[in-house]
Enzyme design. Structure first.
Site, PDB file in Angstrom:
ATOM      1  N   GLU A 198     -21.260-106.781 -27.149  1.00 39.94           N
ATOM      2  CA  GLU A 198     -22.611-107.661 -26.528  1.00 39.94           C
ATOM      3  C   GLU A 198     -22.618-108.629 -25.538  1.00 39.94           C
ATOM      4  OE1 GLU A 198     -26.288-109.497 -28.812  1.00 39.94           O
ATOM      5  OE2 GLU A 198     -24.438-109.749 -29.790  1.00 39.94           O
ATOM      6  N   TYR A 204     -25.491-121.220 -24.494  1.00 39.90           N
ATOM      7  CA  TYR A 204     -25.078-121.606 -22.978  1.00 39.90           C
ATOM      8  C   TYR A 204     -23.695-122.076 -22.894  1.00 39.90           C
ATOM      9  CZ  TYR A 204     -30.212-120.746 -23.203  1.00 39.90           C
ATOM     10  OH  TYR A 204     -31.348-120.221 -23.321  1.00 39.90           O
ATOM     11  N   SER A 213     -25.095-113.850 -33.266  1.00 39.25           N
ATOM     12  CA  SER A 213     -25.244-112.261 -33.302  1.00 39.25           C
ATOM     13  C   SER A 213     -23.936-111.597 -33.544  1.00 39.25           C
ATOM     14  CB  SER A 213     -25.978-111.806 -32.227  1.00 39.25           C
ATOM     15  OG  SER A 213     -25.224-112.029 -30.814  1.00 39.25           O
ATOM     16  N   ASP A 248     -18.013-112.115 -15.824  1.00 35.43           N
ATOM     17  CA  ASP A 248     -19.270-112.391 -15.030  1.00 35.43           C
ATOM     18  C   ASP A 248     -19.863-110.880 -15.211  1.00 35.43           C
ATOM     19  OD1 ASP A 248     -21.791-112.423 -13.535  1.00 35.43           O
ATOM     20  OD2 ASP A 248     -20.640-113.290 -11.789  1.00 35.43           O
ATOM     21  N   GLN A 249     -21.119-110.756 -15.992  1.00 36.60           N
ATOM     22  CA  GLN A 249     -21.816-109.529 -16.041  1.00 36.60           C
ATOM     23  C   GLN A 249     -22.207-108.763 -14.546  1.00 36.60           C
ATOM     24  OE1 GLN A 249     -25.846-110.692 -18.025  1.00 36.60           O
ATOM     25  NE2 GLN A 249     -25.804-108.575 -17.613  1.00 36.60           N
ATOM     26  N   HIS A 274     -30.389-112.060 -18.211  1.00 36.12           N
ATOM     27  CA  HIS A 274     -31.378-111.314 -18.268  1.00 36.12           C
ATOM     28  C   HIS A 274     -31.942-111.406 -16.722  1.00 36.12           C
ATOM     29  CE1 HIS A 274     -31.387-111.677 -22.427  1.00 36.12           C
ATOM     30  NE2 HIS A 274     -31.712-112.755 -22.501  1.00 36.12           N
ATOM     31  N   ASP A 300     -34.833-108.201 -23.461  1.00 36.35           N
ATOM     32  CA  ASP A 300     -35.562-109.302 -22.989  1.00 36.35           C
ATOM     33  C   ASP A 300     -36.109-108.549 -21.509  1.00 36.35           C
ATOM     34  OD1 ASP A 300     -35.537-111.808 -24.506  1.00 36.35           O
ATOM     35  OD2 ASP A 300     -33.334-110.792 -24.536  1.00 36.35           O
TER      36      ASP A 300
END
Length: 395
Positions: A198, A204, A213, A248-249, A274, A300
């Protein structure tokens, strides 16, 4: 990962639980029974719901092997999670006993609909000096605490709506209404040894927030390994079967590195920044590391319309957004039907996206081999010719 817990031991236990009874015998030959029991008790504590008893209660939990009984003391009291504690002077209200093999199967084996005949219980009378005053309330507390611990032992399928409330995630009943869709698509994976990633752990930049989650997925996928990716350190969420990593995605090299170490994944869930660019980068970097038959999930989707997240208020100009990505995947699904004159070279998504399910703010992308072959070239490409061919050339 819980302190001093060997991941290979956890994986061996999970695999033995899904095998023949002989596999369970081999498990105790490879690992000390005390180490196995410690993993099982840790799992029970993590699955047990919040205690409701106001009086603190100790439950003796005994894991039996052919040669010994391994006792652990679980403390339950309202306002704190169930946890293993040293044996102190507190009164022990109940003893719960499991054979090690039965408990391994109950916790980590495929779901079973029955739960009788797998344990023994002994209720101890309250014998304090104030027994006359406290026996009633203490008996109630003992019942409540025992029920709480036993709820952590069952192999029954937990309700995902209840789990999202227990672990304080917004996937049902607040911001979103995702859990029915998750149940529909994730249900077939629940008896498998899945690896879940995930993106986005929550909380944050706060060092102690987030991870709800991940704990929810750990409980839901009772045989799975859960991984969480966040741009800040969220190692406070690490525990048995949960591993967090920093990254970092929007960095494809870092994502590939994580996938090589922890993948291939059965399920990837993007609940990260997002930001539309990040969503697209993550998909292209991680989708190749989802195994065939797996799922890639994007949450989202509303940010596709919000310029502050790199979206566009005009749906006709959504090419660079998360929804633009999903719209392009419809063409990927049908790429074998495109006219040769298009000159399209099949890309990775064309060859491997086999299904697409889009809901309000949520999408599931199925991974597989998209190579069923297009409509053969000898099939007429216009309606009149098709009708003529179907009727044997008659006018």
């Amino acid at each position: 990962m819980a302190e001093n817990t060997d991941l290979s031991l956890v994986q061996d236990i999970i695999r033995a639980a899904g095998g023949h009874a002989a596999s369970l015998g081999e498990l105790t030959e490879r690992h000390p029974a005390a180490d196995i029991a410690r993993v099982l008790v840790d799992e029970i504590c993590s699955r047990s719901p919040a205690p409701v008893n106001e009086e603190p209660v100790l439950v003796e939990f005994v894991v039996r092997t052919p040669g010994e009984g391994l006792s652990h003391w679980l403390r339950a009291v309202q306002g704190a999670p169930v946890r293993a504690v040293p044996r102190g002077e507190e009164f022990v209200a109940m003893r719960i006993e499991y054979e090690l093999a039965d408990l391994v199967r109950e916790l980590f084996g495929p779901f079973r609909e029955h739960s009788a005949g797998v344990r023994g219980t002994t209720l101890f009378p309250y014998a304090g000096d104030d027994a006359a005053d406290k026996i009633g309330p203490y008996f109630l507390a003992a019942q409540q605490a025992t029920a709480t611990v036993l709820a952590g032992c069952t192999s029954a399928k937990p309700d995902l709506n209840e789990l999202t409330s227990r672990y304080l995630t917004p996937k049902w009943g607040s911001l979103h209404w995702f859990t029915p869709h998750y149940d529909r698509h994730f249900g077939p994976y629940r008896n498998e040894e899945v690896r879940v990633l995930e993106i986005g752990i929550g909380g944050y930049k706060h060092p102690e927030w987030g991870g709800g989650s991940l704990r929810m997925w750990k409980h839901y996928f009772h045989r799975g390994l859960i991984h969480g990716l966040d741009i800040v350190d969220k190692s406070h969420a690490d525990e048995q079967r949960i591993t967090t990593v920093i990254g970092d995605q929007n960095d494809p090299d870092r994502l590939a590195e994580i996938a090589r170490e922890y993948g291939p994944f059965d399920i990837v869930i993007d609940d990260g920044s997002h930001i539309n660019e990040h969503v697209r980068t993550s998909f292209h970097a991680l989708f190749p590391h989802v195994r065939n038959g797996g799922l890639y999930v994007i949450e989202d989707l509303w940010t596709a319309y919000w310029p502050g997240f790199g979206g566009n208020e005009d749906p006709e100009r959504s090419g660079g957004t998360s929804l633009g990505l999903l719209k392009s995947l419809i063409d990927s699904l049908q790429h074998e039907e495109l006219p040769p004159a298009q000159g399209r070279t099949a890309g990775y998504a064309d060859r491997h996206v086999t299904g697409l399910h889009v809901y309000h703010n949520l999408a599931f992308i199925e991974k597989g081999s998209n190579a069923e072959g297009g409509i053969p070239p000898w099939i007429p490409r216009d309606f009149d010719s098709l009708v003529a061919a179907s009727s044997g050339g008659a006018a």
